[in-house]
Write a protein that holds these residues in place. Structure first.
Motif, PDB file in Angstrom:
ATOM      1  N   GLN A 277       8.271   8.573  -4.547  1.00 48.30           N
ATOM      2  CA  GLN A 277       7.038   7.780  -4.600  1.00 48.30           C
ATOM      3  C   GLN A 277       6.692   7.607  -6.082  1.00 48.30           C
ATOM      4  O   GLN A 277       6.002   8.440  -6.677  1.00 48.30           O
TER       5      GLN A 277
ATOM      6  N   ALA B 222       1.437  12.824   0.837  1.00 50.65           N
ATOM      7  CA  ALA B 222       1.055  11.636   0.062  1.00 50.65           C
ATOM      8  C   ALA B 222       1.063  11.876  -1.442  1.00 50.65           C
ATOM      9  O   ALA B 222       1.373  10.966  -2.218  1.00 50.65           O
TER      10      ALA B 222
ATOM     11  N   THR C 219       5.029   5.269  -8.000  1.00 49.78           N
ATOM     12  CA  THR C 219       3.686   4.969  -8.501  1.00 49.78           C
ATOM     13  C   THR C 219       2.789   6.184  -8.366  1.00 49.78           C
ATOM     14  O   THR C 219       1.873   6.382  -9.178  1.00 49.78           O
ATOM     15  N   THR C 220       3.058   7.021  -7.363  1.00 52.44           N
ATOM     16  CA  THR C 220       2.327   8.278  -7.233  1.00 52.44           C
ATOM     17  C   THR C 220       2.577   9.168  -8.447  1.00 52.44           C
ATOM     18  O   THR C 220       1.679   9.874  -8.913  1.00 52.44           O
TER      19      THR C 220
ATOM     20  N   GLU D 209       2.663   0.710  -4.104  1.00 56.30           N
ATOM     21  CA  GLU D 209       3.614   1.792  -4.358  1.00 56.30           C
ATOM     22  C   GLU D 209       5.004   1.227  -4.584  1.00 56.30           C
ATOM     23  O   GLU D 209       5.473   0.353  -3.836  1.00 56.30           O
TER      24      GLU D 209
ATOM     25  N   GLU E 135       0.855  -1.185   0.000  1.00 54.01           N
ATOM     26  CA  GLU E 135       0.000   0.000   0.000  1.00 54.01           C
ATOM     27  C   GLU E 135       0.892   1.236   0.000  1.00 54.01           C
ATOM     28  O   GLU E 135       2.079   1.152   0.344  1.00 54.01           O
ATOM     29  N   PRO E 136       0.355   2.409  -0.340  1.00 54.24           N
ATOM     30  CA  PRO E 136       1.168   3.623  -0.290  1.00 54.24           C
ATOM     31  C   PRO E 136       1.677   3.900   1.121  1.00 54.24           C
ATOM     32  O   PRO E 136       1.163   3.381   2.111  1.00 54.24           O
TER      33      PRO E 136
END
Length: 531
Positions: free
Chosen positions: A370, A334, A372-373, A384, A324-325
């Motif tokens: 980050q 985030a 995948t963000t 992530e 998960e993130p």
């Protein structure tokens, strides 16, 4: 025996740029790359099933700003860029206090600051609007730059040009104090200054913080869709489309020099390529002069200068595949692609002091990505792909210190994001030795091609000289990050080397060669005190 107009040693992004530029000019170009694939420090891999990790560099504001890469039209070779919702975030403390956040929308960035600092931030952006392109022109052209500084002078006038010059040599901590009342805005400068290996209280650190902050404001910190390797792949396709030949698994062992010119290149496989016009070396300067050239071709004074060549500080990098993130205490973090983590203003100064004093930092300042963000293709939905890196002191690159520092990175993330460790599916550490093994140019885990501190920039890069790609050997050009303008993914080092090679073959090539040779002879001639 093969023959080519030009041989490019090294298929990193600078070498690929040089190959494309020379091939565009109609030259017969051969690229010899030691690894099994091209890209150098612009590569990605699947370290865990379904998760793409950028192995070295990851975010590319300099690439977005680079006129060199834009001119190559890499979009036509399949390259696509994407962005995270926010450019970067810098949480000062782990208690959930508001983080400093940089967005591509300058008004949104300013609105999150103290009102006085918001207005000052917009004035800083207006200053960038006025002089940013001229500053980039000055950085991205052969030394000494002429047109860029003249543009600045015309736009701001003599008095303000002097004030701008003072501003650009400020230490980043002093720059922040002069510009802003609150810590948040100052952290945006200081954290970006931390991307270079210049202490925050050292002259020159301010210009890096200002430059990256303003590039982030104008261009963002984009990433290639699918991974960093897609940027290298597009460059390789661009070079081959122009006619360059790329050969991997060909580690160059030596360069033949006859009559003061580079005439042939030999690889470890036994391949020999004779050179009609030029050799472009996308390799670290010490490797070129110490390992590839015959000792008789390198002046004693140049060899002595190389003893003072300073590498940037070793990197320790941790890559994570997360189920998960990251569960940040502060939700504003985030959405950021890049996170500056683990230190407020004082912490940054303390961290830099430990690095410079040879101490492995107890609390590291880390740059965290980050991915995948920023790019949804990097891992499965809801997960992530992330990484973070920090630095060891020079001369400290052993595995034990690296592993200890990597563990401290995990601890720092957990402090700012409780529950982080419970989300880790896979963890891989890249120690300084791992980085060098993957790319020999990353000596001791240094990723910048040599320190970015003032004593090794401009005419001092890689050693006191011309600050240009020309070398002491005719037809041989340094086109790596060891040359001006230095580290970062922008392609300029390779472009300048290729342009210098083309100019030598032009109408004024003979005069250019004589002037350059005379200047180099003056610089590297043995002094009476050395006899």
């Amino acid at each position: 025996m093969e023959i080519a107009d030009a041989v490019v040693i090294g298929g990193g992004h600078h070498g690929l740029v040089a190959a494309a530029v020379l091939a565009d000019a109609g030259w017969d170009v051969c690229v010899l790359e030691a690894a099994d694939g091209v890209g150098g420090a612009v590569r990605s891999a699947e370290l865990h099933p379904g998760f793409t990790a950028d192995l070295f560099s990851a975010f590319y504001p300099l690439a977005a700003a680079s006129p060199v890469l834009r001119a190559l039209d890499l979009g036509g070779c399949g390259l696509q860029w994407t962005h995270a919702p926010a450019v970067l975030a810098h949480p000062a403390r782990p208690d959930g206090a508001p983080a400093a956040v940089l967005y591509r929308d300058r008004e949104r960035t300013a609105a999150a600051m103290d009102p006085r600092d918001g207005e000052a931030w917009l004035r800083l952006c207006a200053q960038w609007d006025a002089v940013g392109d001229a500053v980039l022109r000055s950085i991205f052209t052969a030394f000494p730059p002429v047109r860029g500084p003249l543009q600045v002078l015309r736009r701001v006038g003599t008095a303000d040009a002097l004030r701008l010059a003072r501003f650009l040599v400020l230490p980043v901590r002093r720059m922040g104090e002069e510009l802003f009342a609150g810590e948040g805005a100052r952290l945006l400068l200081a954290g970006n200054g931390g991307h270079a290996d210049i202490p925050p209280d050292a002259p020159g650190s301010g210009v890096f913080g200002w430059l990256l902050a303003m590039l982030g404001q104008q261009y963002g910190f984009p990433v290639p869709v699918g991974g960093a390797g897609e940027l290298s792949g597009a460059l390789a396709r661009r070079a081959t489309a122009a006619g360059a030949e790329l050969r991997t698994g060909e580690r160059v062992e030596r360069i033949d020099v006859r009559g003061g010119r580079a005439v042939a290149v030999h690889s470890a496989t036994g391949r020999t390529v004779r050179v009609r016009r030029a050799v472009i070396a996308d390799v670290a300067a010490p490797a070129l002069y110490r390992d590839l050239l015959p000792a008789s071709a390198v002046p004693d004074r140049l060899r002595a200068d190389l003893e003072q060549f300073t590498w940037d500080t070793p990197v320790v990098k941790v890559n994570w595949a997360l189920r998960e993130p990251i569960p940040w205490r502060n939700p504003g973090v985030a959405g950021a692609g890049t996170v500056h983590l683990g230190a407020d203003e004082r912490g940054l100064a303390r961290w830099a002091g430990e690095i410079e004093s040879g101490t492995v930092p107890a609390t590291p300042f880390a740059l965290l990505g980050q991915m995948t963000t920023a790019d949804a293709t990097r891992s499965p939905a809801g997960t992530e792909s992330a990484w973070a890196y920090t630095h060891l002191p020079r001369g400290v690159a052993d595995d034990e210190s690296a592993d200890r520092l990597a563990e401290r990175i995990d601890e720092a993330v957990e402090e700012f994001a409780p529950g982080f460790r419970g989300r880790v599916l896979h963890r891989a550490v890249q120690r300084p030795g791992d980085l060098q093994a993957a790319d020999p140019n990353l000596v001791h885990g240094a990723v910048g091609g040599g320190t970015m501190q003032l004593h090794q920039q401009l005419v001092f890069r890689p050693v006191p000289g011309l600050g240009r790609s020309e070398t002491v050997v005719g037809g041989l050009y340094l086109g790596s990050a060891s040359a001006h303008p230095g580290g970062g993914v922008h392609g300029v080092c390779g472009w300048l080397a290729a342009r210098a090679a083309l100019a030598e073959q032009g109408l004024l090539g003979g005069l250019r060669r004589r002037v350059t040779s005379a200047a180099l002879e003056l610089i590297y001639r043995e002094s009476p005190s050395a006899r």
